[in-house]
Scaffold this motif. Structure first.
Motif, PDB file in Angstrom:
ATOM      1  N   MET A  58      41.738  -7.245  33.545  1.00  0.00           N
ATOM      2  CA  MET A  58      40.758  -8.314  33.660  1.00  0.00           C
ATOM      3  C   MET A  58      40.381  -8.605  35.108  1.00  0.00           C
ATOM      4  O   MET A  58      39.426  -9.338  35.369  1.00  0.00           O
ATOM      5  CB  MET A  58      41.269  -9.556  32.930  1.00  0.00           C
ATOM      6  CG  MET A  58      41.336  -9.297  31.428  1.00  0.00           C
ATOM      7  SD  MET A  58      42.365 -10.424  30.468  1.00  0.00           S
ATOM      8  CE  MET A  58      41.657 -11.995  30.818  1.00  0.00           C
ATOM      9  N   VAL A  59      41.083  -7.997  36.059  1.00  0.00           N
ATOM     10  CA  VAL A  59      40.707  -8.151  37.467  1.00  0.00           C
ATOM     11  C   VAL A  59      39.342  -7.522  37.749  1.00  0.00           C
ATOM     12  O   VAL A  59      38.741  -7.796  38.789  1.00  0.00           O
ATOM     13  CB  VAL A  59      41.768  -7.570  38.436  1.00  0.00           C
ATOM     14  CG1 VAL A  59      43.089  -8.297  38.302  1.00  0.00           C
ATOM     15  CG2 VAL A  59      41.933  -6.068  38.246  1.00  0.00           C
ATOM     16  N   GLY A  60      38.829  -6.713  36.844  1.00  0.00           N
ATOM     17  CA  GLY A  60      37.516  -6.096  37.024  1.00  0.00           C
ATOM     18  C   GLY A  60      36.367  -6.904  36.462  1.00  0.00           C
ATOM     19  O   GLY A  60      35.206  -6.510  36.591  1.00  0.00           O
ATOM     20  N   GLU A  61      36.654  -8.045  35.860  1.00  0.00           N
ATOM     21  CA  GLU A  61      35.596  -8.821  35.202  1.00  0.00           C
ATOM     22  C   GLU A  61      34.534  -9.349  36.156  1.00  0.00           C
ATOM     23  O   GLU A  61      33.440  -9.666  35.732  1.00  0.00           O
ATOM     24  CB  GLU A  61      36.199  -9.959  34.392  1.00  0.00           C
ATOM     25  CG  GLU A  61      36.870  -9.470  33.136  1.00  0.00           C
ATOM     26  CD  GLU A  61      37.366 -10.586  32.247  1.00  0.00           C
ATOM     27  OE1 GLU A  61      37.612 -11.699  32.753  1.00  0.00           O
ATOM     28  OE2 GLU A  61      37.495 -10.345  31.048  1.00  0.00           O
ATOM     29  N   GLY A  62      34.837  -9.444  37.431  1.00  0.00           N
ATOM     30  CA  GLY A  62      33.844  -9.929  38.386  1.00  0.00           C
ATOM     31  C   GLY A  62      32.926  -8.842  38.925  1.00  0.00           C
ATOM     32  O   GLY A  62      31.985  -9.119  39.654  1.00  0.00           O
ATOM     33  N   PHE A  63      33.171  -7.603  38.555  1.00  0.00           N
ATOM     34  CA  PHE A  63      32.352  -6.502  39.055  1.00  0.00           C
ATOM     35  C   PHE A  63      30.994  -6.486  38.378  1.00  0.00           C
ATOM     36  O   PHE A  63      30.862  -6.874  37.220  1.00  0.00           O
ATOM     37  CB  PHE A  63      33.047  -5.164  38.847  1.00  0.00           C
ATOM     38  CG  PHE A  63      34.296  -4.972  39.673  1.00  0.00           C
ATOM     39  CD1 PHE A  63      34.547  -5.732  40.800  1.00  0.00           C
ATOM     40  CD2 PHE A  63      35.216  -4.010  39.326  1.00  0.00           C
ATOM     41  CE1 PHE A  63      35.681  -5.554  41.566  1.00  0.00           C
ATOM     42  CE2 PHE A  63      36.365  -3.816  40.080  1.00  0.00           C
ATOM     43  CZ  PHE A  63      36.592  -4.585  41.202  1.00  0.00           C
ATOM     44  N   CYS A  64      29.998  -5.978  39.118  1.00  0.00           N
ATOM     45  CA  CYS A  64      28.631  -6.059  38.600  1.00  0.00           C
ATOM     46  C   CYS A  64      27.755  -4.912  39.108  1.00  0.00           C
ATOM     47  O   CYS A  64      26.558  -5.083  39.291  1.00  0.00           O
ATOM     48  CB  CYS A  64      28.032  -7.414  39.003  1.00  0.00           C
ATOM     49  SG  CYS A  64      26.554  -7.864  38.096  1.00  0.00           S
ATOM     50  N   ASP A  65      28.347  -3.736  39.353  1.00  0.00           N
ATOM     51  CA  ASP A  65      27.554  -2.613  39.840  1.00  0.00           C
ATOM     52  C   ASP A  65      28.203  -1.307  39.409  1.00  0.00           C
ATOM     53  O   ASP A  65      29.384  -1.257  39.061  1.00  0.00           O
ATOM     54  CB  ASP A  65      27.403  -2.669  41.366  1.00  0.00           C
ATOM     55  CG  ASP A  65      28.732  -2.605  42.078  1.00  0.00           C
ATOM     56  OD1 ASP A  65      29.196  -1.488  42.352  1.00  0.00           O
ATOM     57  OD2 ASP A  65      29.323  -3.673  42.349  1.00  0.00           O
ATOM     58  N   ALA A  66      27.430  -0.241  39.440  1.00  0.00           N
ATOM     59  CA  ALA A  66      27.877   1.065  38.959  1.00  0.00           C
ATOM     60  C   ALA A  66      29.033   1.617  39.793  1.00  0.00           C
ATOM     61  O   ALA A  66      29.957   2.231  39.246  1.00  0.00           O
ATOM     62  CB  ALA A  66      26.708   2.047  38.961  1.00  0.00           C
ATOM     63  N   GLU A  67      29.007   1.403  41.080  1.00  0.00           N
ATOM     64  CA  GLU A  67      30.077   1.903  41.943  1.00  0.00           C
ATOM     65  C   GLU A  67      31.419   1.254  41.591  1.00  0.00           C
ATOM     66  O   GLU A  67      32.444   1.931  41.482  1.00  0.00           O
ATOM     67  CB  GLU A  67      29.734   1.647  43.409  1.00  0.00           C
ATOM     68  CG  GLU A  67      30.765   2.181  44.372  1.00  0.00           C
ATOM     69  CD  GLU A  67      30.372   1.905  45.822  1.00  0.00           C
ATOM     70  OE1 GLU A  67      31.294   1.594  46.600  1.00  0.00           O
ATOM     71  OE2 GLU A  67      29.191   2.010  46.166  1.00  0.00           O
TER      72      GLU A  67
END
Length: 162
Positions: free
Chosen positions: A100-109
């Motif tokens: 869930m640490v990735g929930e703030g991500f918002c781009d393809a990279e």
């Protein structure tokens, strides 16, 4: 500031009431300074505090722009150490929740980096594949929404140039 963080941490170690301890531990994760955020994350692996009490510190920085990536970087750097201390069983494994640490991500990279790190690891935990799929979907949806809004915003400002 750091002095306040240190005083609160000392207080946590002396308080026996569970509610007060949990309130103090939660407050340790609310600082916005990246240096203090790092200190709160370090409590997950370099502390005599029970990780069942400190586990949510991993997710506290996610709501702040200047610290939202820190939990993912911390997990990448200390994955095995975190797992050694992480609670297991009871139908909920922290190894699965860590994604869930990735929930703030918002781009393809960021999606690529997240997937490269977690895709194979997730399969070993109860609920891991489901949480992985949910986080990947949230990143893709955010990225698509961002792209759609950027086009609208760009069009709005172009209309003001004339």
């Amino acid at each position: 500031d750091r002095a306040l963080f240190d005083r609160m941490l000392a207080q946590v170690k002396s308080v026996e009431d569970r509610r007060q301890r949990q309130a103090l531990i939660s407050a340790l994760g609310k600082f916005r300074d990246p240096e203090i955020t790092r200190a709160s994350l370090d409590l997950l692996i370099h502390s005599d505090l029970d990780m069942r009490e400190t586990a949510n510190l991993l997710f506290s920085p996610l709501g702040q722009r200047n610290t939202e990536r820190m939990p993912f970087d911390f997990v990448k750097e200390h994955y095995e150490e975190i797992l050694k201390r992480a609670p297991r069983g009871g139908g909920s494994e922290f190894g699965a929740r860590m994604q869930m640490v990735g929930e703030g991500f918002c781009d393809a990279e960021s999606l690529q980096e997240f997937s490269s790190f977690f895709e194979d690891k997730t399969k070993t935990f109860t609920g891991g594949p489901r949480i992985y799929a949910n986080v990947v979907e949230s990143i893709r949806l955010c990225s698509a929404k961002k792209a759609a809004q950027e086009a609208d915003i760009d069009g709005f400002f172009r209309s003001w140039r004339h």
